[in-house]
Write an enzyme that holds these catalytic residues in place. Sequence first.
Site, PDB file in Angstrom:
ATOM      1  N   HIS A 100      11.910  11.224  10.063  1.00  0.00           N
ATOM      2  CA  HIS A 100      10.860  11.838   9.788  1.00  0.00           C
ATOM      3  C   HIS A 100      10.594  12.913  11.060  1.00  0.00           C
ATOM      4  O   HIS A 100      10.562  12.320  12.088  1.00  0.00           O
ATOM      5  CB  HIS A 100       9.558  11.027   9.392  1.00  0.00           C
ATOM      6  CG  HIS A 100       9.624  10.016   8.597  1.00  0.00           C
ATOM      7  ND1 HIS A 100       9.983   8.740   8.670  1.00  0.00           N
ATOM      8  CD2 HIS A 100       9.383  10.176   7.297  1.00  0.00           C
ATOM      9  CE1 HIS A 100      10.029   7.942   7.738  1.00  0.00           C
ATOM     10  NE2 HIS A 100       9.411   8.704   6.465  1.00  0.00           N
ATOM     11  N   GLU A 231      12.266  10.368  -3.619  1.00  0.00           N
ATOM     12  CA  GLU A 231      12.444   8.757  -3.516  1.00  0.00           C
ATOM     13  C   GLU A 231      11.563   8.219  -4.413  1.00  0.00           C
ATOM     14  O   GLU A 231      10.176   8.224  -3.858  1.00  0.00           O
ATOM     15  CB  GLU A 231      12.581   8.392  -2.061  1.00  0.00           C
ATOM     16  CG  GLU A 231      12.811   7.125  -1.760  1.00  0.00           C
ATOM     17  CD  GLU A 231      12.668   6.795  -0.162  1.00  0.00           C
ATOM     18  OE1 GLU A 231      12.993   7.486   0.617  1.00  0.00           O
ATOM     19  OE2 GLU A 231      12.343   5.451   0.109  1.00  0.00           O
ATOM     20  N   GLU A 267      15.755   3.620  -3.319  1.00  0.00           N
ATOM     21  CA  GLU A 267      15.509   2.636  -2.376  1.00  0.00           C
ATOM     22  C   GLU A 267      15.359   1.031  -3.489  1.00  0.00           C
ATOM     23  O   GLU A 267      14.084   0.967  -3.980  1.00  0.00           O
ATOM     24  CB  GLU A 267      14.211   2.674  -1.665  1.00  0.00           C
ATOM     25  CG  GLU A 267      13.957   1.597  -0.674  1.00  0.00           C
ATOM     26  CD  GLU A 267      13.183   1.841   0.482  1.00  0.00           C
ATOM     27  OE1 GLU A 267      13.077   2.904   1.033  1.00  0.00           O
ATOM     28  OE2 GLU A 267      12.443   1.130   0.879  1.00  0.00           O
ATOM     29  N   HIS A 270      12.032  -0.428  -3.487  1.00  0.00           N
ATOM     30  CA  HIS A 270      10.870   0.132  -4.386  1.00  0.00           C
ATOM     31  C   HIS A 270      11.145   0.052  -5.963  1.00  0.00           C
ATOM     32  O   HIS A 270      10.283  -0.198  -6.614  1.00  0.00           O
ATOM     33  CB  HIS A 270      11.023   1.583  -4.187  1.00  0.00           C
ATOM     34  CG  HIS A 270      10.723   1.981  -2.713  1.00  0.00           C
ATOM     35  ND1 HIS A 270      10.945   3.478  -2.352  1.00  0.00           N
ATOM     36  CD2 HIS A 270      10.213   1.506  -1.604  1.00  0.00           C
ATOM     37  CE1 HIS A 270      10.493   3.540  -1.107  1.00  0.00           C
ATOM     38  NE2 HIS A 270      10.182   2.504  -0.609  1.00  0.00           N
ATOM     39  N   ASP A 295      18.541   4.307  -0.252  1.00  0.00           N
ATOM     40  CA  ASP A 295      18.101   3.562   0.813  1.00  0.00           C
ATOM     41  C   ASP A 295      18.282   2.136   0.940  1.00  0.00           C
ATOM     42  O   ASP A 295      17.656   1.377   0.143  1.00  0.00           O
ATOM     43  CB  ASP A 295      16.404   3.967   1.037  1.00  0.00           C
ATOM     44  CG  ASP A 295      16.091   5.190   1.846  1.00  0.00           C
ATOM     45  OD1 ASP A 295      17.180   5.735   2.536  1.00  0.00           O
ATOM     46  OD2 ASP A 295      14.950   5.540   1.994  1.00  0.00           O
ATOM     47  N   ASP A 306       6.838  -4.317   0.059  1.00  0.00           N
ATOM     48  CA  ASP A 306       7.887  -3.328   0.567  1.00  0.00           C
ATOM     49  C   ASP A 306       8.201  -4.002   1.903  1.00  0.00           C
ATOM     50  O   ASP A 306       7.810  -3.469   2.958  1.00  0.00           O
ATOM     51  CB  ASP A 306       7.376  -1.888   0.639  1.00  0.00           C
ATOM     52  CG  ASP A 306       8.597  -1.071   0.875  1.00  0.00           C
ATOM     53  OD1 ASP A 306       9.650  -1.338   0.483  1.00  0.00           O
ATOM     54  OD2 ASP A 306       8.295   0.059   1.092  1.00  0.00           O
ATOM     55  N   ASP A 308      11.095  -4.081   3.244  1.00  0.00           N
ATOM     56  CA  ASP A 308      12.266  -3.507   3.984  1.00  0.00           C
ATOM     57  C   ASP A 308      13.353  -4.376   4.484  1.00  0.00           C
ATOM     58  O   ASP A 308      13.445  -3.972   5.985  1.00  0.00           O
ATOM     59  CB  ASP A 308      11.725  -2.251   4.898  1.00  0.00           C
ATOM     60  CG  ASP A 308      10.881  -1.108   3.941  1.00  0.00           C
ATOM     61  OD1 ASP A 308      11.438  -0.906   3.114  1.00  0.00           O
ATOM     62  OD2 ASP A 308      10.127  -0.593   4.586  1.00  0.00           O
ATOM     63  N   ASP A 338      17.301   1.792   5.478  1.00  0.00           N
ATOM     64  CA  ASP A 338      15.820   1.844   5.286  1.00  0.00           C
ATOM     65  C   ASP A 338      15.092   0.436   5.434  1.00  0.00           C
ATOM     66  O   ASP A 338      14.465   0.107   4.664  1.00  0.00           O
ATOM     67  CB  ASP A 338      14.969   2.848   4.100  1.00  0.00           C
ATOM     68  CG  ASP A 338      13.719   3.107   4.291  1.00  0.00           C
ATOM     69  OD1 ASP A 338      13.107   2.599   5.480  1.00  0.00           O
ATOM     70  OD2 ASP A 338      13.036   3.797   3.659  1.00  0.00           O
TER      71      ASP A 338
HETATM   72  C1  XUL Z   1       8.680   4.048   2.592  1.00  0.00           C
HETATM   73  C2  XUL Z   1       9.788   4.753   2.569  1.00  0.00           C
HETATM   74  C3  XUL Z   1      10.248   5.942   3.519  1.00  0.00           C
HETATM   75  C4  XUL Z   1      11.157   6.976   2.973  1.00  0.00           C
HETATM   76  C5  XUL Z   1      10.975   8.126   3.924  1.00  0.00           C
HETATM   77  O1  XUL Z   1       8.440   3.148   1.570  1.00  0.00           O
HETATM   78  O2  XUL Z   1      11.040   4.077   2.171  1.00  0.00           O
HETATM   79  O3  XUL Z   1      10.494   5.612   4.782  1.00  0.00           O
HETATM   80  O4  XUL Z   1      12.348   6.503   2.961  1.00  0.00           O
HETATM   81  O5  XUL Z   1       9.666   8.854   3.908  1.00  0.00           O
HETATM   82 CO    CO Z   2      12.964   4.838   1.954  1.00  0.00          CO
END
Ligand code: XUL
Ligand code: CO
Length: 435
Positions: A100, A231, A267, A270, A295, A306, A308, A338
């Site tokens: 980002h 996304e 992702e 998600h 992702d 989430d 991750d 991610d």
């Molecule tokens: C948030 C997420 C972000 C996006 C990019 O859940 O996945 O990091 O991948 O903004």
């Molecule tokens: Co993401």
Amino acid sequence: MYPPGIGKVEYKPDASASETLVFRHYDSQQEILGKTMEDWLRFSVCYWHSFRGLGSDPFGSGTIKRPWEDDTDSLNNAKRRLRAAFEFFSKLGNKYWTFHDRDLAPEGETLAETNSNLDEVIDLAAGLQKKTGVKLLWATCNLFSHPRYMHGAGTSCDAHVTAFAAAQLKKGLEVAVRLGAENFVFWGGREGYHSLLNTDVKADLDHLAAFYNMAIAYKEKIGFKGQFLIEPKAKEPTRHQYDFDAQTVMSFLHQYGLTKHFKLNIEPNHTTLAGHPYEHDVIFSSAYGMLGSVDANTGSPDLGWDTDQFPMDIRSCTMVMRTVVEQGGIAPGGLNFDAKVRRESTELRDLFIAHAGAMDSFARGLKNAANIISEGVLQKSLNTRYLSWNSGTGARIASGEATLEECEKFIMECGNPNPASGRQEHFEAMFNHYI
Ligand code: XUL
Ligand code: CO
């Protein structure tokens, strides 16, 4: 040199169980179904989790100390961190990274000051990309962290905020061009609602479409050739995120005439927040030619947050890679981790092991997928299940030629249907054969 004592991660197929800082399956130049593993997998390291995340969570502050951090938000620290990241990429052997805008350089008092901070770090990034050959899979704008974005960015109730987001996006697209980004991601950070009492959902979605139209116009104006990606995410931070899941995003794009300008960055953590199985959105977006990138991460399905986590489950990786191989590849997208190490995994070594382990899981997934596809046994059983659509009334319904009257006549003549077994367990057992 960061980190002291850790060299390049090597391919070592006969490594013992406790040797986790090696690739047992990922052999970047090995050919599988006509492409190298590296080309199928297009691994990318994400900067925000791996180089900005220091283990804080809503209940506690950071637990992780990195040797390059001096605990300031200075430009010097930003540059030292970036150099450390490129050294990490070179040792790991991934060919891509993602960020980002605000991960790279500190935000100033004004947009002009922020942009000038960013330019300074982007100059360094351009040099490091050139030196190492690591490329930018995608860039994105952070349109959710700053307090100004508390009501959203493209869907804020305050037009002044949306204008600020648009100005930030303009710079983000210029940065993407400068660094040769192959894609540009829009994740709808706070584009959603907490209460339907204070929200005009139609206005929000109209404004979001207008925001995207401005992005498309500027993309064309400055000649950015990368792919735009949206996304999806179902919830978090808002109660309902407008980009809920792949089907919701695809219908939004269709509704506003935007389909041809976008693909999806899926992702799986998600996807599971939406209440779907891990691979659901990968399969749905691919089915409509809209799967652009992944992702690559996972959650803890029992938690519903989430989290991750690094993807380590071979079954899930196989399902994703099966779809990727069936659609002929994921380029110009890739598999972007991610994912963040747990806040209890405090050593730098853990960051290496996390990436190497996840790369190996996807490499195994790729090999499994290639076997599934070349043997064709699962596909044959699937084709058999749908056989009735290939001829007669089935083919006429599918092609749109049939009528209700014709179907009635068919039933009068042929009688009641007698559907065959779905054989789900047979399919599951066949799939397990390849894992
Ligand atoms: C948030 C997420 C972000 C996006 C990019 O859940 O996945 O990091 O991948 O903004
Ligand atoms: Co993401």
